[in-house]
Scaffold this motif. Structure first.
Motif, mmCIF file in Angstrom:
data_model
loop_
_atom_site.group_PDB
_atom_site.id
_atom_site.type_symbol
_atom_site.label_atom_id
_atom_site.label_comp_id
_atom_site.label_asym_id
_atom_site.label_seq_id
_atom_site.Cartn_x
_atom_site.Cartn_y
_atom_site.Cartn_z
ATOM 1 N N ASP A 7 -10.445 -6.194 25.881
ATOM 2 C CA ASP A 7 -9.862 -7.509 25.586
ATOM 3 C C ASP A 7 -10.776 -8.625 26.089
ATOM 4 O O ASP A 7 -11.013 -9.629 25.400
ATOM 5 N N LEU A 8 -11.288 -8.466 27.295
ATOM 6 C CA LEU A 8 -12.088 -9.517 27.913
ATOM 7 C C LEU A 8 -13.455 -9.666 27.246
ATOM 8 O O LEU A 8 -14.044 -10.748 27.262
ATOM 9 N N ARG A 9 -13.936 -8.584 26.638
ATOM 10 C CA ARG A 9 -15.219 -8.678 25.931
ATOM 11 C C ARG A 9 -15.150 -9.663 24.768
ATOM 12 O O ARG A 9 -16.158 -10.274 24.401
ATOM 13 N N SER A 10 -13.974 -9.795 24.178
ATOM 14 C CA SER A 10 -13.833 -10.680 23.015
ATOM 15 C C SER A 10 -13.113 -11.980 23.357
ATOM 16 O O SER A 10 -12.741 -12.737 22.465
ATOM 17 N N ALA A 11 -12.915 -12.240 24.648
ATOM 18 C CA ALA A 11 -12.205 -13.447 25.073
ATOM 19 C C ALA A 11 -13.160 -14.453 25.702
ATOM 20 O O ALA A 11 -14.285 -14.113 26.093
ATOM 21 N N THR A 12 -12.716 -15.685 25.791
ATOM 22 C CA THR A 12 -13.518 -16.745 26.404
ATOM 23 C C THR A 12 -12.671 -17.528 27.404
ATOM 24 O O THR A 12 -11.440 -17.595 27.284
ATOM 25 N N GLY A 34 -18.005 -16.666 28.307
ATOM 26 C CA GLY A 34 -17.490 -15.335 28.044
ATOM 27 C C GLY A 34 -16.640 -14.846 29.206
ATOM 28 O O GLY A 34 -17.018 -14.994 30.374
ATOM 29 N N ALA A 35 -15.491 -14.261 28.915
ATOM 30 C CA ALA A 35 -14.552 -13.850 29.968
ATOM 31 C C ALA A 35 -14.981 -12.578 30.684
ATOM 32 O O ALA A 35 -14.612 -12.357 31.838
ATOM 33 N N GLU A 36 -15.774 -11.748 30.034
ATOM 34 C CA GLU A 36 -16.119 -10.450 30.619
ATOM 35 C C GLU A 36 -16.825 -10.601 31.963
ATOM 36 O O GLU A 36 -16.581 -9.851 32.906
ATOM 37 N N GLY A 37 -17.686 -11.616 32.091
ATOM 38 C CA GLY A 37 -18.453 -11.797 33.309
ATOM 39 C C GLY A 37 -17.644 -12.248 34.509
ATOM 40 O O GLY A 37 -18.145 -12.236 35.642
ATOM 41 N N PHE A 38 -16.399 -12.640 34.296
ATOM 42 C CA PHE A 38 -15.552 -13.059 35.412
ATOM 43 C C PHE A 38 -14.929 -11.872 36.144
ATOM 44 O O PHE A 38 -14.400 -12.030 37.237
ATOM 45 N N PHE A 39 -14.946 -10.721 35.524
ATOM 46 C CA PHE A 39 -14.356 -9.524 36.126
ATOM 47 C C PHE A 39 -12.913 -9.785 36.573
ATOM 48 O O PHE A 39 -12.512 -9.449 37.686
ATOM 49 N N PRO A 43 -12.594 -15.523 44.433
ATOM 50 C CA PRO A 43 -13.000 -16.926 44.344
ATOM 51 C C PRO A 43 -14.212 -17.100 43.415
ATOM 52 O O PRO A 43 -15.110 -16.251 43.381
ATOM 53 N N TYR A 44 -14.226 -18.220 42.672
ATOM 54 C CA TYR A 44 -15.322 -18.553 41.773
ATOM 55 C C TYR A 44 -15.838 -19.945 42.102
ATOM 56 O O TYR A 44 -15.058 -20.896 42.203
ATOM 57 N N PHE A 45 -17.151 -20.062 42.236
ATOM 58 C CA PHE A 45 -17.780 -21.359 42.468
ATOM 59 C C PHE A 45 -18.390 -21.804 41.147
ATOM 60 O O PHE A 45 -19.319 -21.181 40.633
ATOM 61 N N ILE A 46 -17.856 -22.882 40.579
ATOM 62 C CA ILE A 46 -18.260 -23.358 39.256
ATOM 63 C C ILE A 46 -19.228 -24.526 39.427
ATOM 64 O O ILE A 46 -18.869 -25.556 40.009
ATOM 65 N N ALA A 47 -20.460 -24.366 38.927
ATOM 66 C CA ALA A 47 -21.472 -25.418 39.031
ATOM 67 C C ALA A 47 -22.054 -25.680 37.646
ATOM 68 O O ALA A 47 -23.082 -25.101 37.273
ATOM 69 N N PHE A 87 -21.587 -20.207 37.024
ATOM 70 C CA PHE A 87 -20.640 -19.891 38.090
ATOM 71 C C PHE A 87 -21.138 -18.727 38.928
ATOM 72 O O PHE A 87 -21.974 -17.926 38.518
ATOM 73 N N SER A 88 -20.594 -18.657 40.135
ATOM 74 C CA SER A 88 -20.911 -17.562 41.053
ATOM 75 C C SER A 88 -19.610 -16.907 41.462
ATOM 76 O O SER A 88 -18.645 -17.585 41.797
ATOM 77 N N ARG A 89 -19.602 -15.562 41.438
ATOM 78 C CA ARG A 89 -18.413 -14.798 41.826
ATOM 79 C C ARG A 89 -18.515 -14.468 43.315
ATOM 80 O O ARG A 89 -19.437 -13.753 43.713
ATOM 81 N N LEU A 90 -17.598 -14.967 44.119
ATOM 82 C CA LEU A 90 -17.705 -14.790 45.563
ATOM 83 C C LEU A 90 -16.860 -13.595 46.022
ATOM 84 O O LEU A 90 -15.997 -13.698 46.892
ATOM 85 N N PHE A 91 -17.109 -12.452 45.400
ATOM 86 C CA PHE A 91 -16.392 -11.221 45.768
ATOM 87 C C PHE A 91 -17.229 -10.052 45.288
ATOM 88 O O PHE A 91 -18.191 -10.214 44.528
ATOM 89 N N PHE A 92 -16.892 -8.857 45.741
ATOM 90 C CA PHE A 92 -17.629 -7.679 45.291
ATOM 91 C C PHE A 92 -17.121 -7.287 43.913
ATOM 92 O O PHE A 92 -15.989 -6.854 43.764
#
Length: 252
Positions: free
Chosen positions: A187-192, A215-220, A232-236, A244-249
């Motif tokens: 689902d996330l591969r085709s979502a935004t 693309g939504a897939e990269g947000f995990f 947490p996500y840091f949006i720049a 954006f940077s994903r602040l989690f594993f």
């Protein structure tokens, strides 16, 4: 069985032999965040310095940080992860590697002249917590964040809000449970993910769809049956090609 008798059974002998080399272990390490300083940074883990000659491992100024490596070691001892300014030679970040773990995540956020603390809320076993920090001094209005996808057959748009009225320059955390049509990897591969001015359909970042639609897939995002996660996500938006940077594993 005593070790004296173990020579009849090699499997026991190897376990009792004090000269048996220690088993090599590996730890997957992620460093995430944002480097808003003036000079490049170099990463080191214990005595291993990641300063590849072509600059592959160098963290450039005004850029998001997505550093990952599998670190191998044999003996247990105190080891530090450091970020060092390549010009001043000053260590700007230092953290100790934990023991007895196979993966660890470190966050380094530096902007407005100082290292910024990341203090996520406590985990809730019933829901997931998604956090957003929008770093863009030109944005002085609240922002809505939504998940969207288009039905390939009917053309209908499926839209679900993740967070509404997110103010830039502050951490905003929201409760999140995987949403219907957005709860599987496929689902996330085709979502935004859309960032729009609150209560409008206007793109939030410079009125630009490319910068405001990802693309939504990269947000995990958490998926079906996931609960208790903190992400947490840091949006720049002004960081080229790395919004954006994903602040989690996040690696599987």
């Amino acid at each position: 069985m005593h070790c004296a008798a173990a020579n009849r059974h090699s499997i026991f002998f190897s376990a009792c032999n004090k000269d048996t080399p220690e088993v090599e272990r590996a730890m997957h390490i992620l460093i995430n965040g944002y480097h808003g300083g003036e000079h490049p940074l170099v990463v080191a883990i214990d005595t291993t310095v990641f300063d590849h000659k072509d600059g592959k491992f160098i963290i450039q100024p005004q850029s998001n940080i997505h550093f990952t490596t599998a670190y191998s070691y044999k003996t247990a001892k105190k080891r530090l992860v450091t970020l060092t300014d390549t010009v001043t030679k000053k260590v700007v970040y230092s953290a100790e590697l934990p023991e007895n773990t196979i993966r660890v995540n470190f966050n380094y956020l530096y902007f407005d002249g100082k290292v910024q603390a990341v203090v996520p809320p406590a985990a809730d076993p019933n829901v997931n917590k998604l956090g957003f920090y929008i770093y863009d001094k030109s944005v002085d209005f609240p922002i809505d964040i939504s998940l969207q996808k288009i039905n390939a057959t009917s053309g209908d748009v499926r839209k679900e809000y993740i967070a509404k009225n997110v103010l830039p320059g502050t951490w905003v955390y929201v409760d999140y449970l995987p949403l219907k049509d957005f709860d599987k990897t496929a689902d996330l591969r085709s979502a935004t993910v859309h960032f729009t001015k609150a209560n409008t359909e206007e793109w939030a970042f410079e009125g630009d769809e490319t910068k405001s639609k990802l693309g939504a897939e990269g947000f995990f995002f958490p998926k079906l049956n996931d609960k208790g996660k903190i992400q947490p996500y840091f949006i720049a938006p002004k960081v080229p090609n790395q919004i954006f940077s994903r602040l989690f594993f996040y690696l599987d």
